[in-house]
Write a protein that holds these residues in place. Structure first.
Motif, mmCIF file in Angstrom:
data_model
loop_
_atom_site.group_PDB
_atom_site.id
_atom_site.type_symbol
_atom_site.label_atom_id
_atom_site.label_comp_id
_atom_site.label_asym_id
_atom_site.label_seq_id
_atom_site.Cartn_x
_atom_site.Cartn_y
_atom_site.Cartn_z
ATOM 1 N N LEU A 2 0.853 -1.175 0.000
ATOM 2 C CA LEU A 2 0.000 0.000 0.000
ATOM 3 C C LEU A 2 0.894 1.231 0.000
ATOM 4 C CD1 LEU A 2 -2.822 1.317 0.466
ATOM 5 C CD2 LEU A 2 -2.359 1.123 2.895
ATOM 6 N N ARG A 3 0.660 2.132 -0.926
ATOM 7 C CA ARG A 3 1.418 3.376 -0.974
ATOM 8 C C ARG A 3 0.440 4.512 -1.202
ATOM 9 N NH1 ARG A 3 5.860 5.667 -5.241
ATOM 10 N NH2 ARG A 3 6.570 7.332 -3.896
ATOM 11 N N LYS A 4 0.598 5.552 -0.410
ATOM 12 C CA LYS A 4 -0.288 6.700 -0.550
ATOM 13 C C LYS A 4 0.532 7.969 -0.345
ATOM 14 C CE LYS A 4 -4.694 8.485 0.949
ATOM 15 N NZ LYS A 4 -5.911 8.209 1.691
ATOM 16 N N ILE A 5 0.371 8.911 -1.240
ATOM 17 C CA ILE A 5 1.065 10.184 -1.135
ATOM 18 C C ILE A 5 0.062 11.213 -0.648
ATOM 19 C CG2 ILE A 5 2.261 11.987 -2.414
ATOM 20 C CD1 ILE A 5 3.242 9.735 -4.305
ATOM 21 N N ILE A 6 0.410 11.893 0.433
ATOM 22 C CA ILE A 6 -0.480 12.894 1.019
ATOM 23 C C ILE A 6 0.288 14.182 1.279
ATOM 24 C CG2 ILE A 6 -1.906 11.122 2.126
ATOM 25 C CD1 ILE A 6 -0.556 12.103 4.799
ATOM 26 N N ARG A 7 -0.443 15.244 1.539
ATOM 27 C CA ARG A 7 0.132 16.504 2.017
ATOM 28 C C ARG A 7 -0.538 16.767 3.361
ATOM 29 N NH1 ARG A 7 2.666 21.138 -0.308
ATOM 30 N NH2 ARG A 7 2.566 20.027 -2.288
ATOM 31 N N PRO A 8 0.126 16.363 4.453
ATOM 32 C CA PRO A 8 -0.512 16.497 5.762
ATOM 33 C C PRO A 8 -0.692 17.956 6.165
ATOM 34 C CG PRO A 8 1.762 15.781 6.005
ATOM 35 C CD PRO A 8 1.463 15.800 4.543
ATOM 36 N N ASP A 9 -1.787 18.223 6.886
ATOM 37 C CA ASP A 9 -2.020 19.567 7.390
ATOM 38 C C ASP A 9 -1.952 19.604 8.917
ATOM 39 O OD1 ASP A 9 -4.342 18.258 7.962
ATOM 40 O OD2 ASP A 9 -5.619 19.520 6.730
ATOM 41 N N SER A 10 -1.528 18.480 9.509
ATOM 42 C CA SER A 10 -1.301 18.425 10.951
ATOM 43 C C SER A 10 -0.286 17.306 11.224
ATOM 44 C CB SER A 10 -2.605 18.147 11.701
ATOM 45 O OG SER A 10 -2.995 16.803 11.530
ATOM 46 N N GLU A 11 0.099 17.147 12.471
ATOM 47 C CA GLU A 11 1.077 16.131 12.838
ATOM 48 C C GLU A 11 0.454 14.748 13.001
ATOM 49 O OE1 GLU A 11 3.004 17.636 16.297
ATOM 50 O OE2 GLU A 11 4.299 18.955 15.130
ATOM 51 N N GLU A 12 -0.838 14.647 12.897
ATOM 52 C CA GLU A 12 -1.522 13.372 13.046
ATOM 53 C C GLU A 12 -2.169 12.965 11.732
ATOM 54 O OE1 GLU A 12 -4.198 13.371 16.330
ATOM 55 O OE2 GLU A 12 -2.700 14.158 17.701
ATOM 56 N N TYR A 13 -2.202 11.646 11.486
ATOM 57 C CA TYR A 13 -2.822 11.111 10.279
ATOM 58 C C TYR A 13 -3.400 9.747 10.610
ATOM 59 C CZ TYR A 13 -3.481 9.444 5.518
ATOM 60 O OH TYR A 13 -4.032 8.946 4.369
ATOM 61 N N LYS A 14 -4.650 9.523 10.272
ATOM 62 C CA LYS A 14 -5.291 8.236 10.503
ATOM 63 C C LYS A 14 -4.957 7.319 9.336
ATOM 64 C CE LYS A 14 -9.641 6.152 11.787
ATOM 65 N NZ LYS A 14 -11.042 6.387 12.129
ATOM 66 N N LEU A 15 -4.443 6.145 9.624
ATOM 67 C CA LEU A 15 -3.962 5.233 8.601
ATOM 68 C C LEU A 15 -4.882 4.027 8.462
ATOM 69 C CD1 LEU A 15 -1.517 4.540 6.725
ATOM 70 C CD2 LEU A 15 -0.588 3.298 8.667
ATOM 71 N N TYR A 16 -5.308 3.744 7.245
ATOM 72 C CA TYR A 16 -6.109 2.557 6.949
ATOM 73 C C TYR A 16 -5.157 1.395 6.705
ATOM 74 C CZ TYR A 16 -8.580 -0.848 4.127
ATOM 75 O OH TYR A 16 -9.086 -2.016 3.626
ATOM 76 N N ILE A 17 -5.396 0.274 7.372
ATOM 77 C CA ILE A 17 -4.578 -0.925 7.186
ATOM 78 C C ILE A 17 -5.474 -2.019 6.601
ATOM 79 C CG2 ILE A 17 -3.171 -2.681 8.328
ATOM 80 C CD1 ILE A 17 -2.457 -0.542 10.397
ATOM 81 N N PRO A 18 -5.134 -2.535 5.416
ATOM 82 C CA PRO A 18 -5.955 -3.576 4.785
ATOM 83 C C PRO A 18 -6.074 -4.835 5.651
ATOM 84 C CG PRO A 18 -4.364 -2.685 3.224
ATOM 85 C CD PRO A 18 -4.005 -2.144 4.571
ATOM 86 N N LYS A 19 -7.194 -5.541 5.505
ATOM 87 C CA LYS A 19 -7.453 -6.743 6.298
ATOM 88 C C LYS A 19 -6.322 -7.768 6.234
ATOM 89 C CE LYS A 19 -12.467 -6.861 5.936
ATOM 90 N NZ LYS A 19 -13.611 -7.648 5.449
ATOM 91 N N GLU A 20 -5.743 -7.934 5.038
ATOM 92 C CA GLU A 20 -4.712 -8.961 4.881
ATOM 93 C C GLU A 20 -3.432 -8.654 5.658
ATOM 94 O OE1 GLU A 20 -4.662 -6.500 1.020
ATOM 95 O OE2 GLU A 20 -6.188 -7.383 2.296
ATOM 96 N N TYR A 21 -3.298 -7.427 6.177
ATOM 97 C CA TYR A 21 -2.118 -7.068 6.969
ATOM 98 C C TYR A 21 -2.359 -7.151 8.475
ATOM 99 C CZ TYR A 21 -0.182 -5.167 2.609
ATOM 100 O OH TYR A 21 0.288 -5.001 1.350
ATOM 101 N N ILE A 22 -3.602 -7.364 8.872
ATOM 102 C CA ILE A 22 -3.926 -7.445 10.296
ATOM 103 C C ILE A 22 -3.219 -8.658 10.906
ATOM 104 C CG2 ILE A 22 -5.813 -7.665 11.989
ATOM 105 C CD1 ILE A 22 -5.757 -4.982 10.446
ATOM 106 N N ASN A 23 -2.638 -8.468 12.087
ATOM 107 C CA ASN A 23 -1.902 -9.498 12.832
ATOM 108 C C ASN A 23 -0.621 -9.939 12.120
ATOM 109 O OD1 ASN A 23 -3.685 -9.632 15.078
ATOM 110 N ND2 ASN A 23 -5.101 -10.809 13.804
#
Length: 76
Positions: A2-23
């Motif tokens: 998973l790769r995502k390019i963002i321009r953050p506007d704060s020091e926090e970012y909520k990250l989505y983790i795909p099901k296949e990566y859980i555990n």
């Protein structure tokens, strides 16, 4: 992967983790994105980045060598 390019506007970012990566072990990196024609900024970042003492480099090299000591390579 998973790769995502963002321009953050704060020091926090909520990250989505795909099901296949859980555990599973995952690696999360936060790196600045450089414009392809901005070689100077890349070199400045590398030049001003973290520095390491000679002992740290030697220990790192030893850890890399240890990781490969049981590898067998067959050349044919």
């Amino acid at each position: 992967m998973l790769r995502k390019i963002i321009r953050p506007d704060s020091e926090e970012y909520k990250l989505y983790i795909p099901k296949e990566y859980i555990n599973k072990d995952v690696e999360i990196l936060v790196l600045p994105l450089f414009e392809s024609n901005s070689k100077k900024s890349i070199l400045e970042t590398l030049a001003n980045g973290p520095t390491y003492e000679e002992e740290e480099i030697t220990e790192w090299e030893k850890s890399i060598e240890k990781g490969y000591e049981n590898w067998e390579i067959e050349l044919s």
